[in-house]
Enzyme design. Structure first.
Site, PDB file in Angstrom:
ATOM      1  N   ASP A 176      19.599  -7.827 -31.231  1.00  0.00           N
ATOM      2  CA  ASP A 176      18.843  -8.693 -32.350  1.00  0.00           C
ATOM      3  C   ASP A 176      19.075  -8.320 -33.790  1.00  0.00           C
ATOM      4  O   ASP A 176      18.939  -9.145 -34.585  1.00  0.00           O
ATOM      5  CB  ASP A 176      17.262  -8.321 -32.059  1.00  0.00           C
ATOM      6  CG  ASP A 176      16.674  -8.745 -31.001  1.00  0.00           C
ATOM      7  OD1 ASP A 176      17.430  -9.858 -30.256  1.00  0.00           O
ATOM      8  OD2 ASP A 176      15.667  -8.273 -30.257  1.00  0.00           O
ATOM      9  N   ASP A 194      16.820  -8.356 -38.290  1.00  0.00           N
ATOM     10  CA  ASP A 194      15.512  -8.128 -37.665  1.00  0.00           C
ATOM     11  C   ASP A 194      14.574  -7.466 -38.199  1.00  0.00           C
ATOM     12  O   ASP A 194      14.045  -7.668 -39.272  1.00  0.00           O
ATOM     13  CB  ASP A 194      15.721  -8.326 -36.236  1.00  0.00           C
ATOM     14  CG  ASP A 194      14.612  -8.988 -35.206  1.00  0.00           C
ATOM     15  OD1 ASP A 194      13.913  -9.363 -35.775  1.00  0.00           O
ATOM     16  OD2 ASP A 194      14.398  -8.688 -34.052  1.00  0.00           O
ATOM     17  N   ASP A 211      11.694  -1.320 -34.354  1.00  0.00           N
ATOM     18  CA  ASP A 211      10.691  -1.917 -32.978  1.00  0.00           C
ATOM     19  C   ASP A 211      10.300  -0.885 -32.099  1.00  0.00           C
ATOM     20  O   ASP A 211      11.242  -0.113 -31.619  1.00  0.00           O
ATOM     21  CB  ASP A 211      11.592  -3.108 -32.630  1.00  0.00           C
ATOM     22  CG  ASP A 211      11.494  -4.522 -33.187  1.00  0.00           C
ATOM     23  OD1 ASP A 211      11.154  -4.323 -34.636  1.00  0.00           O
ATOM     24  OD2 ASP A 211      12.080  -5.443 -32.839  1.00  0.00           O
ATOM     25  N   ARG A 259       4.253  -6.881 -41.864  1.00  0.00           N
ATOM     26  CA  ARG A 259       4.233  -6.364 -40.764  1.00  0.00           C
ATOM     27  C   ARG A 259       4.533  -4.711 -41.082  1.00  0.00           C
ATOM     28  O   ARG A 259       5.719  -4.387 -40.904  1.00  0.00           O
ATOM     29  CB  ARG A 259       5.609  -6.736 -39.636  1.00  0.00           C
ATOM     30  CG  ARG A 259       5.115  -7.932 -39.303  1.00  0.00           C
ATOM     31  CD  ARG A 259       6.242  -8.571 -38.333  1.00  0.00           C
ATOM     32  NE  ARG A 259       5.949 -10.034 -37.743  1.00  0.00           N
ATOM     33  CZ  ARG A 259       6.471 -10.735 -36.774  1.00  0.00           C
ATOM     34  NH1 ARG A 259       7.361  -9.889 -36.270  1.00  0.00           N
ATOM     35  NH2 ARG A 259       6.113 -11.803 -36.443  1.00  0.00           N
TER      36      ARG A 259
END
Length: 435
Positions: free
Chosen positions: A233, A257, A261, A313
């Site tokens: 990603d 990205d 994560d 985020r």
């Protein structure tokens, strides 16, 4: 509890297919089935049924670490004075002038939910001597890719300054420490790091930036196995089903990205003393709004500086539990904290400085969730410093997560954040001198 029980049904057909898509594994062979089963067991074992105990221990140590200190101003210029470690993680090791001879002492310093991460402690020192990354199936000895696939615990260090452009995602085995102290180490311009179905990882004092998506192909993931991977990603650091992970003093920016994560039932993770800048989707915790296995996720974010050029985020969370403690949010363009699918978020002693945009003052965001639903989620602000019009909308009854609100130790307040995060990000450590 229903979601947690479901987490243990890791290999029902739908779950397996989702895992394959998320993890970029072209085929779940016997090797990956065993890895995933071990990851499931590790997540179940490391999940803490009483997170308040972890929270209180960390809050207690922070308050002790600042006792007797009253400096709360971030210096205008880079700090060049003697070692003045300002938080309990740094105080554990940074003032030791012989840190280079005692590198593995760092493994005793993790705090929060990732407190049991010891990385390659007890293993040999592996010195990375080359920055090249050319052969994905038979990586050259002396390269980072060769180091991270070895089966035994290793403490990985770097012979000199280097920029490593990864040709494909770097797939690591467990019980590893990547320790960049003493060198300027950049992971940049290529693919990122993948911690998939592994446990016990420390990533410390490196810079990860300008990460790109990679095409995939045949990639070695251990000394005994390699297999086909699909396109990655472009995340800086990807955790998939990983447990006991500590990411400390890492500077990150501008990845294709996300910066970091956490998906597929990651738990027992601490992100501390990091510095994030110039990025849109910063931290993603949770794979999707239907992937209920992430109920087991428990993450600590502490002493981290969310700096210039960040959009949103910080984190964005689905399911799970996040303790967000004593971080400095000095810049954001849209909002810092987002969630869906009833995550529990405890914000304590952070500093939130809102941007000038009057439409971006709110700290909290509940993506695509009606108030009738999110009002039940436990989101609590305790001791946060809200500046320039920033506001936090709490929700839920803390008594649903904690026996009583009185049992939670009050944090060091947000007014102390400038001091606690003073040395966030990559550290320019020099041998024979406190770091």
């Amino acid at each position: 509890m229903e979601g947690i029980k479901f987490c243990f049904l890791f290999f029902i057909f739908f779950g397996e297919m989702v895992s394959m898509m998320e993890a970029h594994i072209a085929h779940y062979d016997e090797f990956w089935l065993k890895q995933a089963e071990a990851a499931k067991n590790a997540a179940q074992s490391e999940y803490h049924p009483r997170p308040v105990e972890v929270i209180n221990q960390l809050n207690h140590e922070v308050r002790l670490s600042v006792k007797g200190r009253n400096s709360t101003r971030r210096p205008l210029n880079k700090y060049n004075g003697p070692c003045t470690a300002t938080n309990p993680i740094d105080q554990c090791w940074r003032c030791d002038r012989d840190w280079a001879k005692n590198r593995q002492k760092l493994a005793d310093c993790a705090r929060g939910f990732g407190r049991n991460a010891t990385g390659g402690k007890g293993g040999k020192i592996y010195v990375v001597t080359e920055s090249t990354d050319e052969d994905m199936v038979n990586p050259k000895p002396g390269t980072l890719r060769h180091a991270v696939i070895q089966p035994e615990p290793l403490w990985i260090i770097f012979e000199h300054d280097m920029t490593i452009k990864l040709s494909q995602e770097l797939i690591m085995t467990g019980d590893k420490t990547i320790d960049g102290r003493g060198a300027q180490v950049h992971i940049a311009g290529g693919a990122g790091l993948t911690l998939q179905f592994v446990k016990n990882i420390i990533i410390h004092s490196i810079k990860v930036h300008d990460i790109k998506s990679a095409s995939g192909g045949m990639i070695r993931d251990s000394t005994s196995h390699f297999g086909m991977r699909t396109q990655s990603d472009g995340d800086g650091i990807s955790l998939l089903g990983a447990t006991n992970v500590w990411i400390d003093h890492v500077s990150m920016w501008n990845c294709q990205d996300g910066l970091i994560d956490l998906v597929e039932c990651c738990t027992a993770v601490t992100i501390s003393n990091c510095h994030f800048t110039h990025h849109n989707d910063v931290l993603l915790f949770g794979a999707s709004d239907t992937y209920t296995q992430d109920e087991l996720m428990q993450v600590t974010i502490v002493f981290t500086h969310f700096g210039k050029g960040l959009v949103q985020r910080m984190p964005r969370m689905r399911f799970g539990f996040a303790h967000i403690l004593n971080n400095d949010y000095t810049h954001w363009l849209m909002y810092p904290i987002d969630g869906s699918s009833h995550p529990t978020i405890l914000c304590q002693g952070n500093r939130f400085v809102a941007p000038a945009d009057r439409n971006a003052k709110e700290v909290t965001k509940r993506t695509e969730s009606p108030e009738s639903e999110w009002k039940k989620w436990v989101w609590k602000s305790d001791g946060d410093l809200l500046s320039n019009g920033a506001f936090f909308i709490p929700s839920g009854d803390p008594g649903n997560q904690f026996p009583t609100t009185e049992e939670i130790i009050s944090p060091q307040p947000g007014s102390s954040v400038s001091s606690l995060t003073k040395f966030a990000g990559y550290l320019n450590c020099v041998e024979n001198s406190p770091c």
